[in-house]
Design a protein around this motif. Structure first.
Motif, PDB file in Angstrom:
ATOM      1  N   VAL A 127       0.819  -1.222   0.000  1.00  0.00           N
ATOM      2  CA  VAL A 127       0.000   0.000   0.000  1.00  0.00           C
ATOM      3  C   VAL A 127       0.853   1.273   0.000  1.00  0.00           C
ATOM      4  CG1 VAL A 127      -1.700   1.352   1.298  1.00  0.00           C
ATOM      5  CG2 VAL A 127      -2.037  -1.104   0.992  1.00  0.00           C
ATOM      6  N   PRO A 128       1.839   1.409   0.925  1.00  0.00           N
ATOM      7  CA  PRO A 128       2.652   2.642   0.917  1.00  0.00           C
ATOM      8  C   PRO A 128       3.474   2.802  -0.367  1.00  0.00           C
ATOM      9  CG  PRO A 128       2.892   1.481   3.008  1.00  0.00           C
ATOM     10  CD  PRO A 128       2.196   0.544   2.076  1.00  0.00           C
ATOM     11  N   PHE A 129       3.949   1.686  -0.938  1.00  0.00           N
ATOM     12  CA  PHE A 129       4.707   1.769  -2.193  1.00  0.00           C
ATOM     13  C   PHE A 129       3.816   2.266  -3.321  1.00  0.00           C
ATOM     14  CE2 PHE A 129       7.118  -1.491   0.179  1.00  0.00           C
ATOM     15  CZ  PHE A 129       8.373  -0.909   0.130  1.00  0.00           C
ATOM     16  N   ASN A 130       2.605   1.729  -3.376  1.00  0.00           N
ATOM     17  CA  ASN A 130       1.653   2.153  -4.411  1.00  0.00           C
ATOM     18  C   ASN A 130       1.341   3.633  -4.280  1.00  0.00           C
ATOM     19  OD1 ASN A 130      -0.171   1.882  -6.565  1.00  0.00           O
ATOM     20  ND2 ASN A 130      -1.863   1.404  -5.196  1.00  0.00           N
ATOM     21  N   ASN A 131       1.141   4.100  -3.048  1.00  0.00           N
ATOM     22  CA  ASN A 131       0.864   5.528  -2.822  1.00  0.00           C
ATOM     23  C   ASN A 131       2.065   6.397  -3.189  1.00  0.00           C
ATOM     24  OD1 ASN A 131      -1.801   5.283  -1.909  1.00  0.00           O
ATOM     25  ND2 ASN A 131      -1.147   4.758   0.146  1.00  0.00           N
ATOM     26  N   ALA A 132       3.275   5.905  -2.900  1.00  0.00           N
ATOM     27  CA  ALA A 132       4.491   6.657  -3.259  1.00  0.00           C
ATOM     28  C   ALA A 132       4.633   6.759  -4.776  1.00  0.00           C
ATOM     29  CB  ALA A 132       5.722   5.975  -2.660  1.00  0.00           C
ATOM     30  N   ILE A 133       4.313   5.668  -5.474  1.00  0.00           N
ATOM     31  CA  ILE A 133       4.381   5.675  -6.947  1.00  0.00           C
ATOM     32  C   ILE A 133       3.383   6.674  -7.510  1.00  0.00           C
ATOM     33  CG2 ILE A 133       3.908   4.284  -9.017  1.00  0.00           C
ATOM     34  CD1 ILE A 133       5.045   1.861  -7.342  1.00  0.00           C
ATOM     35  N   LYS A 134       2.176   6.694  -6.937  1.00  0.00           N
ATOM     36  CA  LYS A 134       1.156   7.650  -7.384  1.00  0.00           C
ATOM     37  C   LYS A 134       1.591   9.088  -7.131  1.00  0.00           C
ATOM     38  CE  LYS A 134      -2.879   4.625  -6.832  1.00  0.00           C
ATOM     39  NZ  LYS A 134      -4.070   4.328  -6.000  1.00  0.00           N
ATOM     40  N   ASN A 135       2.473   9.265  -6.143  1.00  0.00           N
ATOM     41  CA  ASN A 135       2.986  10.598  -5.831  1.00  0.00           C
ATOM     42  C   ASN A 135       4.361  10.835  -6.455  1.00  0.00           C
ATOM     43  OD1 ASN A 135       1.302  12.295  -3.637  1.00  0.00           O
ATOM     44  ND2 ASN A 135       0.935  10.108  -3.365  1.00  0.00           N
ATOM     45  N   HIS A 136       4.631  10.108  -7.562  1.00  0.00           N
ATOM     46  CA  HIS A 136       5.800  10.350  -8.421  1.00  0.00           C
ATOM     47  C   HIS A 136       7.137  10.076  -7.740  1.00  0.00           C
ATOM     48  CE1 HIS A 136       2.635  12.176 -10.782  1.00  0.00           C
ATOM     49  NE2 HIS A 136       2.436  13.086  -9.843  1.00  0.00           N
ATOM     50  N   ALA A 137       7.231   8.923  -7.074  1.00  0.00           N
ATOM     51  CA  ALA A 137       8.512   8.513  -6.479  1.00  0.00           C
ATOM     52  C   ALA A 137       9.562   8.374  -7.583  1.00  0.00           C
ATOM     53  CB  ALA A 137       8.348   7.182  -5.748  1.00  0.00           C
ATOM     54  N   ASP A 138      10.748   8.957  -7.353  1.00  0.00           N
ATOM     55  CA  ASP A 138      11.809   8.953  -8.362  1.00  0.00           C
ATOM     56  C   ASP A 138      12.679   7.708  -8.313  1.00  0.00           C
ATOM     57  OD1 ASP A 138      11.460  11.436  -9.740  1.00  0.00           O
ATOM     58  OD2 ASP A 138      12.124  12.472  -7.938  1.00  0.00           O
ATOM     59  N   MET A 139      12.781   7.099  -7.125  1.00  0.00           N
ATOM     60  CA  MET A 139      13.738   6.010  -6.965  1.00  0.00           C
ATOM     61  C   MET A 139      13.214   4.972  -5.988  1.00  0.00           C
ATOM     62  SD  MET A 139      17.747   6.785  -6.660  1.00  0.00           S
ATOM     63  CE  MET A 139      18.999   5.553  -6.909  1.00  0.00           C
ATOM     64  N   MET A 140      13.450   3.700  -6.281  1.00  0.00           N
ATOM     65  CA  MET A 140      12.940   2.606  -5.465  1.00  0.00           C
ATOM     66  C   MET A 140      14.063   1.620  -5.174  1.00  0.00           C
ATOM     67  SD  MET A 140       9.801   1.602  -4.327  1.00  0.00           S
ATOM     68  CE  MET A 140       8.647   2.292  -5.513  1.00  0.00           C
ATOM     69  N   MET A 141      14.217   1.251  -3.897  1.00  0.00           N
ATOM     70  CA  MET A 141      15.196   0.226  -3.528  1.00  0.00           C
ATOM     71  C   MET A 141      14.489  -1.113  -3.352  1.00  0.00           C
ATOM     72  SD  MET A 141      17.744  -0.090  -0.225  1.00  0.00           S
ATOM     73  CE  MET A 141      18.940   1.122  -0.794  1.00  0.00           C
ATOM     74  N   VAL A 142      15.065  -2.162  -3.996  1.00  0.00           N
ATOM     75  CA  VAL A 142      14.476  -3.504  -3.877  1.00  0.00           C
ATOM     76  C   VAL A 142      15.219  -4.300  -2.817  1.00  0.00           C
ATOM     77  CG1 VAL A 142      13.138  -4.809  -5.571  1.00  0.00           C
ATOM     78  CG2 VAL A 142      15.048  -3.493  -6.333  1.00  0.00           C
ATOM     79  N   ALA A 143      14.459  -5.075  -2.047  1.00  0.00           N
ATOM     80  CA  ALA A 143      14.999  -5.765  -0.871  1.00  0.00           C
ATOM     81  C   ALA A 143      15.599  -7.119  -1.211  1.00  0.00           C
ATOM     82  CB  ALA A 143      13.882  -5.953   0.158  1.00  0.00           C
ATOM     83  N   HIS A 144      16.521  -7.560  -0.355  1.00  0.00           N
ATOM     84  CA  HIS A 144      17.050  -8.920  -0.431  1.00  0.00           C
ATOM     85  C   HIS A 144      16.148  -9.833   0.397  1.00  0.00           C
ATOM     86  CE1 HIS A 144      20.475  -7.164  -2.306  1.00  0.00           C
ATOM     87  NE2 HIS A 144      21.088  -6.778  -1.214  1.00  0.00           N
ATOM     88  N   ILE A 145      14.926 -10.042  -0.063  1.00  0.00           N
ATOM     89  CA  ILE A 145      14.001 -10.958   0.613  1.00  0.00           C
ATOM     90  C   ILE A 145      13.360 -11.862  -0.437  1.00  0.00           C
ATOM     91  CG2 ILE A 145      13.482  -9.471   2.596  1.00  0.00           C
ATOM     92  CD1 ILE A 145      10.910  -8.617   1.181  1.00  0.00           C
ATOM     93  N   VAL A 146      13.216 -13.123  -0.115  1.00  0.00           N
ATOM     94  CA  VAL A 146      12.537 -14.050  -1.022  1.00  0.00           C
ATOM     95  C   VAL A 146      11.048 -14.062  -0.687  1.00  0.00           C
ATOM     96  CG1 VAL A 146      12.280 -16.455  -1.746  1.00  0.00           C
ATOM     97  CG2 VAL A 146      14.562 -15.516  -1.354  1.00  0.00           C
ATOM     98  N   VAL A 147      10.239 -13.625  -1.643  1.00  0.00           N
ATOM     99  CA  VAL A 147       8.781 -13.713  -1.486  1.00  0.00           C
ATOM    100  C   VAL A 147       8.368 -14.985  -2.222  1.00  0.00           C
ATOM    101  CG1 VAL A 147       6.586 -12.520  -1.745  1.00  0.00           C
ATOM    102  CG2 VAL A 147       8.680 -11.192  -1.483  1.00  0.00           C
ATOM    103  N   LYS A 148       8.318 -16.076  -1.483  1.00  0.00           N
ATOM    104  CA  LYS A 148       8.223 -17.413  -2.087  1.00  0.00           C
ATOM    105  C   LYS A 148       7.052 -17.580  -3.050  1.00  0.00           C
ATOM    106  CE  LYS A 148       9.411 -21.164   0.058  1.00  0.00           C
ATOM    107  NZ  LYS A 148       9.510 -22.276   1.045  1.00  0.00           N
ATOM    108  N   LYS A 149       5.926 -16.950  -2.735  1.00  0.00           N
ATOM    109  CA  LYS A 149       4.740 -17.158  -3.563  1.00  0.00           C
ATOM    110  C   LYS A 149       4.710 -16.234  -4.788  1.00  0.00           C
ATOM    111  CE  LYS A 149       2.133 -19.086   0.254  1.00  0.00           C
ATOM    112  NZ  LYS A 149       1.053 -18.939   1.230  1.00  0.00           N
TER     113      LYS A 149
END
Length: 351
Positions: free
Chosen positions: A68-90
């Motif tokens: 939810v917060p990422f989606n809201n940040a994107i809607k508010n024109h986020a310039d840069m995104m850091m991707v995590a070192h986590i395995v989302v198995k599904k």
């Protein structure tokens, strides 16, 4: 337990509001804000600095909460995104998000429409170093959609990754077009912020800390009153009461009220609610009761409630369980507090 107080909280609405506010403030300071850690590092018990965390939630659950917060940040024109070192198995059982095409390209880029710069978390962290070859991890990450590979430790690691990317392009394991598109994104972002190599004057940390302290301190009397009022409302709602009445909803009857407060100022039967509503003007309370005389609803129209805005309430209570606009131009936001319903009714101004 891992992110702890590095996060703005555990409520997606609060995290969104404060996060976007901070993103805007950093942007106004001519610094590039980076949103992290996509797709959500909150539900992990393993520190990715040390090892590789695994998240077992499915995409549907992530979309309702972590994303939810990422989606809201994107809607508010986020310039840069850091991707995590986590395995989302599904979502991707093979690679962590920082190396996953399913996460970076399919989810972040395509589903959420993000077009900004993607940077990995530090590739020298234990989550990657313990489980993957650094050179292969960097190449996989770029082909998954990353624009910048972050290395936080070791000049040798920088050389290793630089050489592995260069070799992968020469051997056509990474296309030149992929590199060109990343370079274009990075340069366009630098141009947007008018970045150059000129030296910047050091920040006066003492003055900055004073400004921060002033901004976060409840030195505004109105804000403090609103906070205390909301805290009181929350406590009373949990007890089945409201701020102007000691009577418990579902546990009191109108006879008890009349015995304590006397005769009501007005009374009206509302067929739609299948109940009678008695108004006690001096106490700013309306009481709804049924034929059996049991109270089923308490309402307060205390003038002090007029100091509250919808944003005040959402910042304190988080996302409402429902939010509706009625035909008679009212907005009603509802929360579940224990076994009780707490509703705020706002008259909408005519345009």
């Amino acid at each position: 337990t891992v992110i702890g107080d590095r996060s703005f909280g555990t409520n997606s609405s609060i995290v969104s509001n404060i996060g976007i506010g901070m993103m805007d403030g950093i942007h106004k300071g001519n610094t590039i804000p980076v949103i992290k850690h996509f797709p959500g590092h909150g539900d992990t018990s393993v520190d990715s600095h040390l090892d590789l965390p695994i998240v077992n939630k499915d995409l549907s659950s992530l979309k309702k909460f972590e994303l939810v917060p990422f989606n809201n940040a994107i809607k508010n024109h986020a310039d840069m995104m850091m991707v995590a070192h986590i395995v989302v198995k599904k979502v991707d059982s093979k690679y962590p998000a920082s190396m996953s095409k399913a996460v970076i390209t399919d989810l972040l880029r395509k589903q959420y429409g993000y077009n900004g710069v993607v940077i990995t978390d530090d590739m020298s962290m234990g989550a990657i170093a313990k489980h993957y070859n650094l050179s292969n991890a960097a190449v996989t990450s770029i082909n998954a959609g990353s624009n910048i590979i972050l290395i936080g430790h070791g000049n040798e690691n920088v050389k290793t990754i630089y050489n592995s990317i260069y070799t992968a392009v020469k051997n056509h394991k990474i296309s030149e077009d992929t590199i060109n598109k990343s370079v274009y994104k990075i340069l366009a972002l630098k141009q947007k912020y008018e970045l150059n190599n000129n030296k910047v004057k050091p920040v006066n940390v003492t003055n900055l800390n004073k400004q921060i302290k002033k901004a976060v301190t409840y030195n505004n009397e109105t804000s403090n009153k609103q906070y205390l009022l909301l805290k009181n409302i929350s406590t009373k709602a949990n007890e089945g009461k409201i701020i102007n009445a000691e009577f418990n909803v579902m546990n009191s009857n109108i006879d008890l009220v009349k015995k304590k407060w006397g005769k009501e100022d007005s009374s009206v039967y509302v067929a739609a609610a299948k109940g009678t509503f008695n108004t006690y003007t001096k106490r700013n309370v309306v009481i709804g009761y049924q034929k059996s005389h049991l109270i089923f609803e308490l309402r307060s129209f205390d003038p002090q409630l007029k100091s509250l805005t919808i944003n005040n309430i959402k910042n304190y209570f988080g996302s409402p369980s429902s939010e509706v606009t009625t035909s008679n131009k009212e907005k009603i936001i509802t929360y579940s507090i224990g076994s009780n319903k707490l509703k705020f009714v706002f008259p909408l101004k005519n345009k």
